[in-house]
Design a protein around this motif. Structure first.
Motif, PDB file in Angstrom:
ATOM      1  N   THR A   1      10.367   2.024  -1.402  1.00 33.83           N
ATOM      2  CA  THR A   1       9.935   1.347  -0.185  1.00 33.83           C
ATOM      3  C   THR A   1      11.178   0.779   0.498  1.00 33.83           C
ATOM      4  O   THR A   1      12.300   0.913  -0.012  1.00 33.83           O
TER       5      THR A   1
ATOM      6  N   ALA B   1      -4.107  -3.669  -2.241  1.00 34.13           N
ATOM      7  CA  ALA B   1      -2.779  -3.085  -2.448  1.00 34.13           C
ATOM      8  C   ALA B   1      -2.885  -1.937  -3.449  1.00 34.13           C
ATOM      9  O   ALA B   1      -3.828  -1.865  -4.246  1.00 34.13           O
ATOM     10  N   ASP B   2      -1.917  -1.047  -3.405  1.00 35.27           N
ATOM     11  CA  ASP B   2      -1.912   0.092  -4.312  1.00 35.27           C
ATOM     12  C   ASP B   2      -0.965  -0.099  -5.491  1.00 35.27           C
ATOM     13  O   ASP B   2      -1.175   0.452  -6.562  1.00 35.27           O
ATOM     14  N   PHE B   3       0.098  -0.873  -5.286  1.00 30.90           N
ATOM     15  CA  PHE B   3       1.072  -1.096  -6.357  1.00 30.90           C
ATOM     16  C   PHE B   3       2.039  -2.181  -5.915  1.00 30.90           C
ATOM     17  O   PHE B   3       1.991  -2.676  -4.779  1.00 30.90           O
TER      18      PHE B   3
ATOM     19  N   THR C   1       0.842  -1.197   0.000  1.00 30.28           N
ATOM     20  CA  THR C   1       0.000   0.000   0.000  1.00 30.28           C
ATOM     21  C   THR C   1       0.873   1.241   0.000  1.00 30.28           C
ATOM     22  O   THR C   1       2.093   1.179   0.184  1.00 30.28           O
ATOM     23  N   ALA C   2       0.234   2.392  -0.152  1.00 25.33           N
ATOM     24  CA  ALA C   2       0.968   3.654  -0.195  1.00 25.33           C
ATOM     25  C   ALA C   2       1.714   3.926   1.104  1.00 25.33           C
ATOM     26  O   ALA C   2       2.705   4.673   1.120  1.00 25.33           O
ATOM     27  N   ASP C   3       1.265   3.321   2.200  1.00 26.05           N
ATOM     28  CA  ASP C   3       1.932   3.529   3.488  1.00 26.05           C
ATOM     29  C   ASP C   3       3.352   2.979   3.487  1.00 26.05           C
ATOM     30  O   ASP C   3       4.162   3.351   4.354  1.00 26.05           O
TER      31      ASP C   3
ATOM     32  N   VAL D   1      -2.781  -5.255  -9.884  1.00 23.29           N
ATOM     33  CA  VAL D   1      -2.418  -5.225  -8.464  1.00 23.29           C
ATOM     34  C   VAL D   1      -3.511  -5.909  -7.658  1.00 23.29           C
ATOM     35  O   VAL D   1      -4.705  -5.658  -7.871  1.00 23.29           O
TER      36      VAL D   1
ATOM     37  N   VAL E   1       9.093   1.488  -6.230  1.00 24.92           N
ATOM     38  CA  VAL E   1       7.679   1.273  -6.547  1.00 24.92           C
ATOM     39  C   VAL E   1       7.509   1.216  -8.058  1.00 24.92           C
ATOM     40  O   VAL E   1       8.084   2.034  -8.793  1.00 24.92           O
TER      41      VAL E   1
ATOM     42  N   GLU F   1      -6.256  -6.934  -4.830  1.00 21.99           N
ATOM     43  CA  GLU F   1      -7.172  -6.104  -4.055  1.00 21.99           C
ATOM     44  C   GLU F   1      -6.561  -5.812  -2.684  1.00 21.99           C
ATOM     45  O   GLU F   1      -5.973  -6.684  -2.039  1.00 21.99           O
TER      46      GLU F   1
ATOM     47  N   ASP G   1       5.169   2.100 -10.627  1.00 19.78           N
ATOM     48  CA  ASP G   1       3.993   2.963 -10.773  1.00 19.78           C
ATOM     49  C   ASP G   1       2.993   2.316 -11.732  1.00 19.78           C
ATOM     50  O   ASP G   1       3.331   2.035 -12.892  1.00 19.78           O
ATOM     51  N   PRO G   2       1.750   2.078 -11.288  1.00 15.62           N
ATOM     52  CA  PRO G   2       0.746   1.459 -12.172  1.00 15.62           C
ATOM     53  C   PRO G   2       0.494   2.247 -13.454  1.00 15.62           C
ATOM     54  O   PRO G   2       0.018   1.691 -14.442  1.00 15.62           O
TER      55      PRO G   2
END
Length: 773
Positions: free
Chosen positions: A360, A379-381, A333-335, A375, A365, A377, A367-368
């Motif tokens: 990270t 998760a962001d990337f 995730t973005a965190d 990706v 990362v 469900e 980038d999508p």
């Protein structure tokens, strides 16, 4: 009035034509002027003593220097004279700076490499190299820059066409070139999302059948006794492979070494042919470096100062890719982002781009917006974790330390510095030793997939003087069942390693001629295994019946001058489609390839259920598919080759395409810069020659980038070959002069018996003198 206008128009056209001719002549003269100086003397700032570059009839430089510094300096001169564009485009690609030269077509490539951060990783890694390695890199860079900065220097044609100039070379740029090779040989991380989609579509069990596992009866290069481990250790459970055990155009290689007990001379013979994408100019550059300490001969990598694959006076060595699983994609995730920065990408003929690069704790990362992965469900990337960005990566220095090795112990000490890519390195020495080591930094994962440590160097696969008298690898499974560490499940090269083992074991002793025959062998192990089933086909066409009659007496040799290889290749292509296109549906284009292990298991094993068409109410058998697939293959091929099967020739359609970066993608220029030559073989032969099922035709884009045979009883009789020619300058006669020889499986010798004072007849002698330019 009209007559005057016509006369004026005629004079205008004539003037324009004359101007065009003059422009072409001026450009041609300038392009020819870019050819390097290979005779006479050159004053070289930074050189410590006189050195000589003596090029033989094939343009191979024999470098004579009084010390190592000057030898690396002189190799930098030779590389800059012959391969400057190749060096420039390689470092620009890895640093994400190609769009500066060619504009929008390179933007996505630049985004990829800026995201990977390999240029930055190289800048950091160079600072951790030992002093002797740094000194060699600086000497080499000084030699390159002396050429670029020489009075009257005219850059190679690519720079002139693109109206660009080469930038000074730095030691960090050499590290970048090594990173480029490591990336070429990188494992399966980027394929993991595609495999996940396949599992979701087929279900895990059928997806595993489709991908295939390494066959039980295929050779393992080492035994537990070789490694020095107990035979009764518990089996390691490997995860399912992502891509499968066949060479679907992946970078691979062959190497083997025979002890004196298996050679006519009583001393070892070593063979090596790394398989990489075919390019113009060749990836490798042949060279000899001679100093008072001795000689090193073999394949150098433009942009680097060492003999990467070759021999010195005491030992020889050769690489194949192990293909370890040293990269993972983590759905986050973005965190998870711990930092970010902006990357500015200059775009010639277009708008510049600003890219936000995020990091990270494990790596960059993806980038999508630029990486088209589904990706999961929640998760962001995806974030990448791999070994190519290690800040203490000392791989660059391994070449220097191998060159000074005299025996097995020296060699083992030299390869300790390997971080990436992991290579299966075979070794031979004039003292009679043979050996093998697969050095690298390989992650050890916990039950959750977290990287917790690395495999100790002493526990990596290795052996010395095995009892059977030979060691062979072909990207196959090198470790025996029971080896306690996970390296990869991506073992491949099954057909090649079977054929190599058969060739080595076919006679009690070998010499260079028998080893050359094996290295250039073009009999398809795959064809020999499935032909008995194929010959049971019942085609409906006259062409099909003729083809079966011809194949009945075929020996499986994928020779350029025979029709049977083309019949067979076209048939196998259609059989692959018939067997699994219905099962894969919209995923079929992504996975359509010469899936040899699957095809053998379907036709001769226990997976015949794949022959049933899921879109048909009937239950089809494999026998039902054979005849129609043959008929379709012949009909499609006859549209181009005619209906006279006896007139078909494999070499007419199966030719190596050595692509130039970037001009093979440009109209008109592609005809000038691309090199083609007919070659035998296919993806299942020792002399490998891959073509793509996803593109029409059979043009080869991946093959033996270098061939070498080293005879430790007579090192000067060792044999060498690269794919195109020594020069990267399209105006040079050495741009493509080796391509026909390579295509025919011929070799060159690079003897070290002559000195700087006794060059062979016809050689060109360039004397480098210390001094200012």
């Amino acid at each position: 009035m009209i007559a005057r206008l016509l006369r004026y128009a005629a004079w205008t056209v004539a003037g324009l034509a004359g101007f065009a001719v003059l422009f072409v002549l001026v450009m041609a003269n300038r392009l020819y002027a870019s050819l390097p100086q290979t005779h006479g003397e050159m004053a070289m700032a930074g050189l410590e003593d006189e050195a000589r570059i003596i090029r033989d009839a094939h343009g191979i430089p024999h470098i004579f220097a009084s010390n190592g510094h000057d030898a690396y300096y002189a190799l930098g001169v030779a590389h800059a004279q012959d391969r400057l564009w190749q060096m420039e485009i390689t470092r620009r690609a890895l640093r994400g700076r190609v769009a500066e030269l060619i504009g929008p077509p390179a933007v996505e490539t630049d985004i990829f490499f800026r995201t990977m951060g390999l240029g930055e990783a190289a800048d950091e890694a160079v600072n951790a190299l030992p002093a002797d390695v740094i000194a060699a890199l600086e000497a080499y860079a000084d030699g390159v820059n002396a050429v670029i900065g020489a009075p009257g220097f005219i850059p190679p044609p690519e720079f002139q066409i693109l109206m660009a100039s080469p930038e000074p070379w730095t030691p960090a740029d050499t590290v970048v070139v090594y990173k480029a090779i490591a990336l070429d040989l990188f494992g399966n991380a980027f394929e993991e999302p595609a495999r996940a989609a396949l599992d979701a579509h087929l279900g895990a069990e059928r997806a595993e059948e489709f991908i295939g596992r390494y066959p039980d009866d295929a050779p393992r290069s080492l035994t537990m006794a070789d490694i020095g481990l107990s035979e009764d250790m518990p089996d390691l459970v490997e995860p399912a492979p992502v891509q499968g055990p066949e060479d679907n155009g992946r970078d691979g290689s062959n190497n083997w070494v025979l002890s004196g007990s298996r050679t006519a001379s009583g001393l070892p013979i070593l063979a090596n042919d790394p398989h990489l994408g075919l390019r113009a100019p060749a990836i490798w550059y042949l060279a000899r470096l001679t100093t008072p300490e001795g000689s090193a001969v073999g394949a150098t990598l433009p942009g680097t100062p060492f003999v990467t694959l070759g021999r010195n006076d005491d030992i020889a060595w050769g690489f194949t890719n192990t293909g370890p699983d040293v990269g993972d994609l983590h759905a986050v995730t973005a965190d998870a982002v711990i930092g970010e920065r902006e990357e500015h990408i200059s775009v010639r003929f277009g708008e510049d781009i600003t890219l936000t690069r995020r990091e990270t704790a494990t790596g960059p990362v993806l980038d999508p917006a630029h990486f088209d992965y589904a990706v999961p469900e929640g998760a962001d990337f995806f974030a990448l974790q791999w070994m190519l960005d290690e800040p203490d990566d000392a791989t660059t220095g391994v070449g220097l330390h191998i060159l000074s090795s005299e025996n097995w112990d020296d060699f083992v000490a030299a390869v300790r510095g390997f971080v990436a890519p992991q290579q299966n390195i075979v070794f031979a020495a004039r003292d009679g030793d043979i050996g093998f080591y697969a050095p690298s930094r390989i992650p050890v994962r916990d039950a959750d997939g977290n990287w917790v440590s690395t495999i100790p160097f002493e526990e990596l696969p290795h052996t010395r003087n095995p009892e059977r008298g030979f060691i062979a690898t072909a990207n196959n499974k090198i470790v025996p069942d029971g080896y306690p560490h996970y390296l990869t499940s991506e073992w491949y090269g099954v057909a090649r390693i079977r054929r190599i083992y058969d060739g080595i074991e076919s006679q009690p002793v070998h010499d260079l001629d028998s080893m050359a025959a094996l290295q250039t062998d073009t009999v398809s192990d795959m064809a020999l295994r499935i032909l008995p089933v194929l010959l049971t086909a019942q085609p409906d066409t006259e062409l099909g019946s003729q083809a079966l009659t011809m194949l009945e007496s075929w020996d499986g040799d994928m020779a350029v001058d025979r029709p049977e290889p083309l019949i067979y290749a076209a048939w196998v292509r259609e059989l692959n489609r018939a067997i699994y296109a219905d099962d894969l549906g919209e995923l079929f284009p992504r996975w359509y390839a010469d899936r040899r292990v699957l095809l053998m298991d379907v036709l001769t094993g226990e997976l015949s259920a794949w022959c049933d068409d899921i879109n048909s109410p009937q239950t089809e058998t494999c026998q039902d598919l054979l005849g129609p697939a043959l008929d379709r293959a012949l009909t499609l091929t006859a549209a181009d080759q005619g209906t006279d099967l006896d007139a078909w020739r494999w070499g007419d359609v199966h030719y190596a395409r050595h692509a130039h970066t970037p001009f093979s993608d440009f109209p008109v220029l592609r005809d000038v810069f691309t090199i083609t030559t007919p070659i035998p073989g296919d993806g299942a032969t020792v002399n490998v020659a891959h073509y793509s099922f996803r593109r029409p035709g059979y043009s080869v884009y991946h093959g033996a980038s270098y061939r070498a045979l080293y005879d430790m009883a007579d090192p000067d009789a060792s044999r060498f070959m690269i794919t195109t020619g020594q020069s990267g300058n399209v105006m040079s006669r050495h741009y493509d002069d080796l391509a026909p020889l390579w295509g025919r499986g011929e070799y060159l010798e690079i003897p070290t018996g002559w000195t700087a004072d006794t060059p062979p007849e016809g050689a060109s002698v360039l004397v480098l003198q210390p001094g200012s330019q």
